[in-house]
Design a protein around this motif. Structure first.
Motif, PDB file in Angstrom:
ATOM      1  N   MET A   1      40.818  80.214   8.176  1.00 33.24           N
ATOM      2  CA  MET A   1      40.877  79.282   9.277  1.00 33.24           C
ATOM      3  C   MET A   1      41.144  77.891   8.710  1.00 33.24           C
ATOM      4  O   MET A   1      40.588  77.506   7.682  1.00 33.24           O
ATOM      5  CB  MET A   1      39.567  79.292  10.050  1.00 33.24           C
ATOM      6  CG  MET A   1      39.575  78.326  11.221  1.00 33.24           C
ATOM      7  SD  MET A   1      38.059  78.278  12.180  1.00 33.24           S
ATOM      8  CE  MET A   1      37.069  77.217  11.178  1.00 33.24           C
ATOM      9  N   ASP A   2      41.963  77.143   9.401  1.00 31.29           N
ATOM     10  CA  ASP A   2      42.248  75.776   9.012  1.00 31.29           C
ATOM     11  C   ASP A   2      41.172  74.867   9.607  1.00 31.29           C
ATOM     12  O   ASP A   2      41.183  74.594  10.803  1.00 31.29           O
ATOM     13  CB  ASP A   2      43.629  75.360   9.501  1.00 31.29           C
ATOM     14  CG  ASP A   2      44.027  73.992   9.015  1.00 31.29           C
ATOM     15  OD1 ASP A   2      43.376  73.477   8.085  1.00 31.29           O
ATOM     16  OD2 ASP A   2      44.980  73.431   9.566  1.00 31.29           O
ATOM     17  N   ALA A  33      31.782  76.127   7.382  1.00 30.71           N
ATOM     18  CA  ALA A  33      32.428  77.233   8.101  1.00 30.71           C
ATOM     19  C   ALA A  33      32.106  78.565   7.439  1.00 30.71           C
ATOM     20  O   ALA A  33      31.813  79.563   8.115  1.00 30.71           O
ATOM     21  CB  ALA A  33      33.936  77.009   8.165  1.00 30.71           C
ATOM     22  N   ALA A  34      32.127  78.597   6.109  1.00 32.41           N
ATOM     23  CA  ALA A  34      31.797  79.827   5.386  1.00 32.41           C
ATOM     24  C   ALA A  34      30.337  80.216   5.589  1.00 32.41           C
ATOM     25  O   ALA A  34      30.028  81.404   5.790  1.00 32.41           O
ATOM     26  CB  ALA A  34      32.101  79.658   3.904  1.00 32.41           C
ATOM     27  N   ASP A  35      29.434  79.244   5.555  1.00 30.35           N
ATOM     28  CA  ASP A  35      28.005  79.520   5.770  1.00 30.35           C
ATOM     29  C   ASP A  35      27.758  80.116   7.149  1.00 30.35           C
ATOM     30  O   ASP A  35      27.045  81.114   7.296  1.00 30.35           O
ATOM     31  CB  ASP A  35      27.172  78.242   5.643  1.00 30.35           C
ATOM     32  CG  ASP A  35      27.097  77.701   4.231  1.00 30.35           C
ATOM     33  OD1 ASP A  35      27.457  78.433   3.289  1.00 30.35           O
ATOM     34  OD2 ASP A  35      26.678  76.534   4.084  1.00 30.35           O
ATOM     35  N   VAL A  36      28.343  79.499   8.163  1.00 27.46           N
ATOM     36  CA  VAL A  36      28.137  79.957   9.541  1.00 27.46           C
ATOM     37  C   VAL A  36      28.770  81.323   9.759  1.00 27.46           C
ATOM     38  O   VAL A  36      28.159  82.212  10.355  1.00 27.46           O
ATOM     39  CB  VAL A  36      28.678  78.908  10.545  1.00 27.46           C
ATOM     40  CG1 VAL A  36      28.719  79.473  11.957  1.00 27.46           C
ATOM     41  CG2 VAL A  36      27.816  77.654  10.497  1.00 27.46           C
ATOM     42  N   ASP A  43      34.245  87.114  11.614  1.00 27.62           N
ATOM     43  CA  ASP A  43      35.488  86.797  10.929  1.00 27.62           C
ATOM     44  C   ASP A  43      36.139  85.611  11.617  1.00 27.62           C
ATOM     45  O   ASP A  43      36.454  85.682  12.812  1.00 27.62           O
ATOM     46  CB  ASP A  43      36.447  88.002  10.947  1.00 27.62           C
ATOM     47  CG  ASP A  43      35.934  89.164  10.114  1.00 27.62           C
ATOM     48  OD1 ASP A  43      35.259  88.908   9.105  1.00 27.62           O
ATOM     49  OD2 ASP A  43      36.216  90.320  10.483  1.00 27.62           O
ATOM     50  N   LEU A  44      36.323  84.542  10.872  1.00 26.98           N
ATOM     51  CA  LEU A  44      36.909  83.333  11.444  1.00 26.98           C
ATOM     52  C   LEU A  44      38.372  83.569  11.805  1.00 26.98           C
ATOM     53  O   LEU A  44      39.107  84.176  11.031  1.00 26.98           O
ATOM     54  CB  LEU A  44      36.796  82.169  10.459  1.00 26.98           C
ATOM     55  CG  LEU A  44      35.384  81.710  10.142  1.00 26.98           C
ATOM     56  CD1 LEU A  44      35.402  80.652   9.059  1.00 26.98           C
ATOM     57  CD2 LEU A  44      34.709  81.174  11.391  1.00 26.98           C
ATOM     58  N   PRO A  45      38.807  83.091  12.963  1.00 28.94           N
ATOM     59  CA  PRO A  45      40.204  83.256  13.365  1.00 28.94           C
ATOM     60  C   PRO A  45      41.109  82.325  12.558  1.00 28.94           C
ATOM     61  O   PRO A  45      40.641  81.368  11.930  1.00 28.94           O
ATOM     62  CB  PRO A  45      40.197  82.868  14.844  1.00 28.94           C
ATOM     63  CG  PRO A  45      39.052  81.931  14.978  1.00 28.94           C
ATOM     64  CD  PRO A  45      38.025  82.395  13.981  1.00 28.94           C
ATOM     65  N   ASP A  54      30.512  77.801  20.797  1.00 27.82           N
ATOM     66  CA  ASP A  54      29.197  77.713  20.169  1.00 27.82           C
ATOM     67  C   ASP A  54      29.281  77.804  18.645  1.00 27.82           C
ATOM     68  O   ASP A  54      28.595  77.086  17.933  1.00 27.82           O
ATOM     69  CB  ASP A  54      28.226  78.743  20.741  1.00 27.82           C
ATOM     70  CG  ASP A  54      28.701  80.178  20.615  1.00 27.82           C
ATOM     71  OD1 ASP A  54      29.891  80.401  20.307  1.00 27.82           O
ATOM     72  OD2 ASP A  54      27.885  81.091  20.835  1.00 27.82           O
ATOM     73  N   LEU A  55      30.168  78.655  18.130  1.00 27.56           N
ATOM     74  CA  LEU A  55      30.341  78.717  16.680  1.00 27.56           C
ATOM     75  C   LEU A  55      31.011  77.458  16.149  1.00 27.56           C
ATOM     76  O   LEU A  55      30.715  77.005  15.044  1.00 27.56           O
ATOM     77  CB  LEU A  55      31.154  79.947  16.282  1.00 27.56           C
ATOM     78  CG  LEU A  55      30.403  81.269  16.299  1.00 27.56           C
ATOM     79  CD1 LEU A  55      31.310  82.404  15.896  1.00 27.56           C
ATOM     80  CD2 LEU A  55      29.186  81.214  15.407  1.00 27.56           C
TER      81      LEU A  55
END
Length: 101
Positions: A1-2, A33-36, A43-45, A54-55
């Motif tokens: 994800m950017d 972002a990696a921690d969350v 899996d982050l888009p 919320d994320l």
């Protein structure tokens, strides 16, 4: 994800001067972002616009925690912010593991 798409909102939430060097903030934002994502088992888009609101807030709040703790003791793990930990708990759910007799 950017994570660059989250930079402006994250700097506003963490009350970071918008004229500061963004390199350190981007590293902290990537770590947040990696921690969350790891805690939420999500899996982050590819696109930050596809991230649930919320994320998105959990990542931004986690960045604020990392930014506030940047000069602290390096031996103590930071963990997740209170808001982020509550949000990611909804994504983890409950798991049943079989018990070996």
């Amino acid at each position: 994800m950017d994570v660059f798409d989250l930079l402006s909102d994250a700097k506003a939430h963490a009350r970071v001067d918008h004229h500061d060097d963004d390199a350190a903030i981007m590293l902290m934002l990537s770590a947040a972002a990696a921690d969350v994502a790891a805690a939420a088992e999500y899996d982050l888009p590819e696109d930050a616009d596809d991230l649930p609101a919320d994320l998105r807030f959990a990542i931004i709040d986690q960045l604020a925690l990392l930014f506030d703790a940047r000069g602290g003791d390096t031996n103590r793990p930071v963990g997740l912010s209170l808001a982020a930990s509550r949000i990611v708990a909804r994504y983890r759910g409950v798991r049943m593991c079989p018990v070996n007799p």
